[in-house]
Design an enzyme around this catalytic site. Structure first.
Site, PDB file in Angstrom:
ATOM      1  N   ARG A  44    -134.608 -62.368  79.624  1.00 53.03           N
ATOM      2  CA  ARG A  44    -133.899 -63.154  78.606  1.00 53.03           C
ATOM      3  C   ARG A  44    -132.457 -62.677  78.390  1.00 53.03           C
ATOM      4  O   ARG A  44    -131.584 -63.478  78.071  1.00 53.03           O
ATOM      5  CB  ARG A  44    -134.667 -63.107  77.283  1.00 53.03           C
ATOM      6  CG  ARG A  44    -135.990 -63.868  77.383  1.00 53.03           C
ATOM      7  CD  ARG A  44    -136.688 -63.900  76.051  1.00 53.03           C
ATOM      8  NE  ARG A  44    -137.964 -64.590  76.126  1.00 53.03           N
ATOM      9  CZ  ARG A  44    -138.706 -64.878  75.067  1.00 53.03           C
ATOM     10  NH1 ARG A  44    -138.288 -64.552  73.866  1.00 53.03           N
ATOM     11  NH2 ARG A  44    -139.855 -65.499  75.216  1.00 53.03           N
ATOM     12  N   ASP A 146    -135.307 -71.475  60.030  1.00 57.07           N
ATOM     13  CA  ASP A 146    -135.594 -70.597  61.164  1.00 57.07           C
ATOM     14  C   ASP A 146    -134.453 -69.584  61.256  1.00 57.07           C
ATOM     15  O   ASP A 146    -133.360 -69.830  60.743  1.00 57.07           O
ATOM     16  CB  ASP A 146    -135.697 -71.399  62.468  1.00 57.07           C
ATOM     17  CG  ASP A 146    -136.483 -70.663  63.546  1.00 57.07           C
ATOM     18  OD1 ASP A 146    -137.677 -70.968  63.740  1.00 57.07           O
ATOM     19  OD2 ASP A 146    -135.910 -69.753  64.195  1.00 57.07           O
TER      20      ASP A 146
HETATM   21  C1  LIG Z   1    -143.622 -69.778  67.877  1.00 60.14           C
HETATM   22  S1  LIG Z   1    -142.418 -70.509  66.819  1.00 60.14           S
HETATM   23  C2  LIG Z   1    -143.478 -71.339  65.651  1.00 60.14           C
HETATM   24  C3  LIG Z   1    -142.987 -72.738  65.328  1.00 60.14           C
HETATM   25  C4  LIG Z   1    -143.879 -73.551  64.393  1.00 60.14           C
HETATM   26  N1  LIG Z   1    -144.031 -72.915  63.109  1.00 60.14           N
HETATM   27  C5  LIG Z   1    -145.225 -73.801  65.019  1.00 60.14           C
HETATM   28  O1  LIG Z   1    -146.229 -73.229  64.573  1.00 60.14           O
HETATM   29  O2  LIG Z   1    -145.295 -74.576  65.973  1.00 60.14           O
HETATM   30  C6  LIG Z   1    -141.880 -69.082  65.891  1.00 60.14           C
HETATM   31  C7  LIG Z   1    -140.511 -69.277  65.229  1.00 60.14           C
HETATM   32  O3  LIG Z   1    -140.307 -68.229  64.283  1.00 60.14           O
HETATM   33  C8  LIG Z   1    -138.933 -67.924  64.267  1.00 60.14           C
HETATM   34  N2  LIG Z   1    -138.745 -66.587  63.667  1.00 60.14           N
HETATM   35  C9  LIG Z   1    -139.052 -65.370  64.176  1.00 60.14           C
HETATM   36  N3  LIG Z   1    -138.702 -64.403  63.322  1.00 60.14           N
HETATM   37  C10 LIG Z   1    -138.157 -65.011  62.235  1.00 60.14           C
HETATM   38  C11 LIG Z   1    -137.607 -64.542  61.023  1.00 60.14           C
HETATM   39  N4  LIG Z   1    -137.533 -63.230  60.723  1.00 60.14           N
HETATM   40  N5  LIG Z   1    -137.142 -65.442  60.140  1.00 60.14           N
HETATM   41  C12 LIG Z   1    -137.192 -66.782  60.405  1.00 60.14           C
HETATM   42  N6  LIG Z   1    -137.704 -67.282  61.536  1.00 60.14           N
HETATM   43  C13 LIG Z   1    -138.183 -66.407  62.450  1.00 60.14           C
HETATM   44  C14 LIG Z   1    -138.529 -67.996  65.732  1.00 60.14           C
HETATM   45  O4  LIG Z   1    -137.136 -68.185  65.879  1.00 60.14           O
HETATM   46  C15 LIG Z   1    -139.362 -69.193  66.218  1.00 60.14           C
HETATM   47  O5  LIG Z   1    -138.607 -70.377  66.217  1.00 60.14           O
END
Ligand SMILES: C[S@@+](CC[C@H](N)C(=O)[O-])C[C@H]1O[C@@H](n2cnc3c(N)ncnc32)[C@H](O)[C@@H]1O
Length: 284
Positions: A44, A146
């Site tokens: 990445r 996010d």
């Molecule tokens: C796997 S996706 C889940 C998306 C959606 N909630 C779902 O269940 O389909 C996880 C998301 O969490 C976000 N994320 C990770 N750490 C975070 C943080 N500290 N604060 C806000 N968002 C975060 C990532 O950028 C990513 O877009």
């Protein structure tokens, strides 16, 4: 084979560098990288080293430590995992619909938060469901947040590859989505009336900005899996404080709040409710 015909990243990440990166990511985002993720990290970040013409990851980490906000944002964008899709874990949307069955119109808007919204499919799925089940005249909105600015750009654009349509029930697809034409061939767009109900903002779950909520429902799905126990505990306490009495917190079926649910009561697998002392679930 010539010297530059190397397959995969050219620079190797040392154990010390991986340790630095784990600390960096945990401090900024709460995400805990597990041992064994070294090649994912290299895959990445390699393009950023290439972009800056840097020879080692140490050089790149020096650049990050220098505090350049854009480069730090880019590193977070690249290191987060953003997989999501429309109607993921459909039982949650059946629950949402059922929880608003018989809902009496009220003056305060119904507000739902997609707390790790990624590219927006979760927030628009919530919006399609609410548009279909709330009483006529009830004001409502969906808020998506996010930590990654890159995914939020996609969320705001509200345009997805046409294959995404396969996950959306035909009646909701017909009512809320448009098929792209000409330059937009191969895409589906969320129709404007639904889009106007949904807004997105950058927010870090480990340092929640003031002024959020109160929410009737919070979707906090597929993000706590990346966090350690302390971060999870603090986050659950933080989001619980943003629920209306009687409101619901929905996590993924792959996650658990064992030992950290606090005042929340489990009402069905992966769905929790904040009790309402006045006994009016969801009303407020
Ligand atoms: C796997 S996706 C889940 C998306 C959606 N909630 C779902 O269940 O389909 C996880 C998301 O969490 C976000 N994320 C990770 N750490 C975070 C943080 N500290 N604060 C806000 N968002 C975060 C990532 O950028 C990513 O877009």
């Amino acid at each position: 084979m010539t010297a530059d015909a190397v397959i995969g990243p050219e620079r190797q990440l040392t154990g010390e560098e991986f340790g630095w990166l784990c600390e960096y990511l945990r401090d900024r985002t709460g995400i805990e990288l597990k041992p064994g993720k070294e090649s994912m990290v290299m895959g990445r970040l390699d393009r950023r080293l290439r972009h800056h013409g840097l020879a080692t990851y140490t050089d790149y980490f020096r650049l990050l430590a220098g505090g350049d906000p854009l480069e730090n944002q880019m590193a977070v964008d690249l290191l987060t995992t953003n997989e999501t899709y429309f109607f993921r874990e459909p039982k949650h949307f059946e629950f949402l619909r059922a929880s608003f069955a018989g809902f009496l119109r009220r003056s305060a808007p119904v507000q739902v938060w997609s707390a790790a919204s990624s590219t927006g499919e979760e927030a628009y799925t919530i919006a399609m469901t609410l548009a279909d089940c709330l009483p006529v005249g009830q004001d409502w909105s969906v808020f998506g947040t996010d930590i990654s600015s890159r995914v939020l750009e996609t969320a705001r654009r509200a345009m997805y590859p046409i294959e995404a349509a396969e996950k959306i029930p035909p009646d909701l697809l017909r009512d809320h989505c448009l098929r792209g034409r000409d330059d937009y061939e191969g895409f589906l767009a969320i129709d404007r009336p639904l889009r106007q109900r949904v807004s997105f903002r950058e927010a870090n779950l480990i340092a929640l900005p003031p002024g959020l909520g109160p929410f009737d429902v919070i979707f906090l799905r597929n993000v706590m899996i990346y966090f350690g126990p302390e971060t999870k505990r603090d986050l659950v306490a933080g989001v619980t404080a943003l629920l209306r009495p009687g409101g619901h917190l929905i996590i993924s079926h792959a996650e658990t709040l064992n030992g950290i649910a606090g005042s929340l009561k489990l009402v069905q697998p992966s769905v929790y409710q904040l009790p309402d002392p006045d006994g009016r679930p969801g009303d407020g």
